[in-house]
Structures are given as C-alpha cells and as structure tokens.
Design an enzyme around this catalytic site. Sequence first.
Site, short mmCIF file in Angstrom:
data_model
loop_
_atom_site.label_atom_id
_atom_site.label_comp_id
_atom_site.label_asym_id
_atom_site.label_seq_id
_atom_site.Cartn_x
_atom_site.Cartn_y
_atom_site.Cartn_z
CE LYS A 126 -4.18 -1.87 1.59
NZ LYS A 126 -5.32 -2.00 2.85
NE ARG B 25 -7.84 -8.78 0.92
CZ ARG B 25 -7.42 -7.89 0.00
NH1 ARG B 25 -6.68 -6.94 0.11
NH2 ARG B 25 -8.00 -7.95 -1.14
#
Length: 287
Positions: free
Chosen positions: A228, A262
């Site tokens: 991210k 995740r």
Amino acid sequence: MRNIRINNHRKIKIPCGKYSLNLGERTLIMGILNITPDSFSDGGKYDELDNAVKHAKKMAEEGADIIDIGAESTRPGHTVISVEEEKERLIPIVKAVMDEVDLPISVDTYKSEVAEAVLKMGVPIINDIWGLQRDPEMAKVIAKYDAIVVSMHNNNGTEYEKDIVESISDYFRKSIEIGIEAGIPRDKIILDPGIGFGKDTNQNLEVMSRLGELNDLGCALLLGTSKKSMIGNVLDLPSDERVEGTIATSVMGTIQNIDIVRVHNVKENYRALKLTDTIVRGLKWEK
C-alpha cells in the site's frame, strides 16, 4: 505515536464452512487473488480463469491459509461496477478455485447481492470494506449462511473529530452491533483497521503503531497493508518494490496480536511470520 502494545495471543477455533480457522496458534495468511483489470498492484494479471486458478494454487503451495478473491478494485479512483458485472467476473473463478484449491475462500465485496451469490456456492467468508455499514442487507445475508465477515474500517475522507484509533474503535463497535443484531456470532466477526482507506500516511502509521489497542474490542483482527501507499511513501518505492515493507508491517502486526495478514506475496510473508511467531508466540522449534 504511543508505545507499541504487545499482547498475549488469544486462541480460538472458528467454524469456517467445512473448514475451521485456528486463530492464535500462529498468524494466518490470506492470499490476495485480484481478478480485476485495474487493481493498483496486479490488475489484469489474474482476470482469466486459468491464470487465476494457477495463482491460487501457487499461493496455497506457498503457505496461504485463505484465498481472498476480489472482482472490483477498491483503490482510490477505482471504477465502480454493477452487481451483475461483479457476479459475472466472480462466479466462474470462485467455482474453479473452490474445485481446485483445498482452502477456505473469502470474497471481497461490499454488495449483499454479490455476497449472497457466492455464499450460496459455499464461500464461508465475506470481506466487506465498509464493515456492514454501507449495504443494509449485508449483515442479514451473512448471518443467513452462518458465514464469517471481515469488517473493515472505512471513511469518506481523512478528517476525524476524535483520536484516530478511538474513531476506528467507535466504528467497529457499530459494526459489531449491526452484525450481532443480524445474528452473526461475535466470534465470526473479524476486524480490519483498513490501512490505506480513509487515512493519510501519518494516520496509517499511527494506527500501525497502536494495533494492539484494538484487541480490547474482543474480536479477531486482520491486517491488510500489502504494497500500500503508506509503504511506498515511507520507502519512496513503486508498488512492485514494496515486498520488504509489507513484511515489516506483517511482523509489526503479529507482535501486536493480529490474527490474519492479507498479502500478495505469500511465500515471503510466510517465512518472515514463521520466525516471528516462533519468537512472539513461543512456538516450539524442531530440527
């Protein structure tokens, strides 16, 4: 930022369709299978059925415990697709992966109609980026099929009236209340602080340093940081060079009692967390 809070790891076994999730023994790994053409990291790589199944098998071999399949990108500026288009993308690939991979499948959707379509197929986990608070039917549908929900924190914009972790905790209390009122048992509600959603880089870093505080809510926790922008901004790296940064956040999560991570890169995270779990959870090392 406050001091990092290290917790004693809870142990709980959650029914998950024909499987079960053994939380607390070690950090479980949810492998990401994006079947979208426009995801920020791997858009267009796995939207064909054969490639998707091949990648799901690869993640299973590398140590994934769950495969999370998403058919609509949720990156900033993503293109919203209809329920019908999402189902058309999802259903053939979900069916093929369920036939070929012996792991529980999670579907990443915030639409109750999509959720019901895959729950009917036997999918045991719905990953809702709006934490049961966008689609008023979502909690009822999940309860109907006795499924697990990953309830993620989200926000329109990055403005908060209160402390960021207090705001996330308040949001989760509402999600938990919605879920329980609909008939979802508390132990089937997994909370995800939503790194990268409705938060700027400094807010994401603050949440990362205080993940342990979310254990007070009494639910299992999932962390999704893989590749991210927070990692890219700190390290000044593009998305395809953020594996090491992702591993650092996964390790930080395990230290603070995160139950599931995740990630895109299963093998690398599996190796790092095997060592972290051995140290933090006191697992026995055998030659």
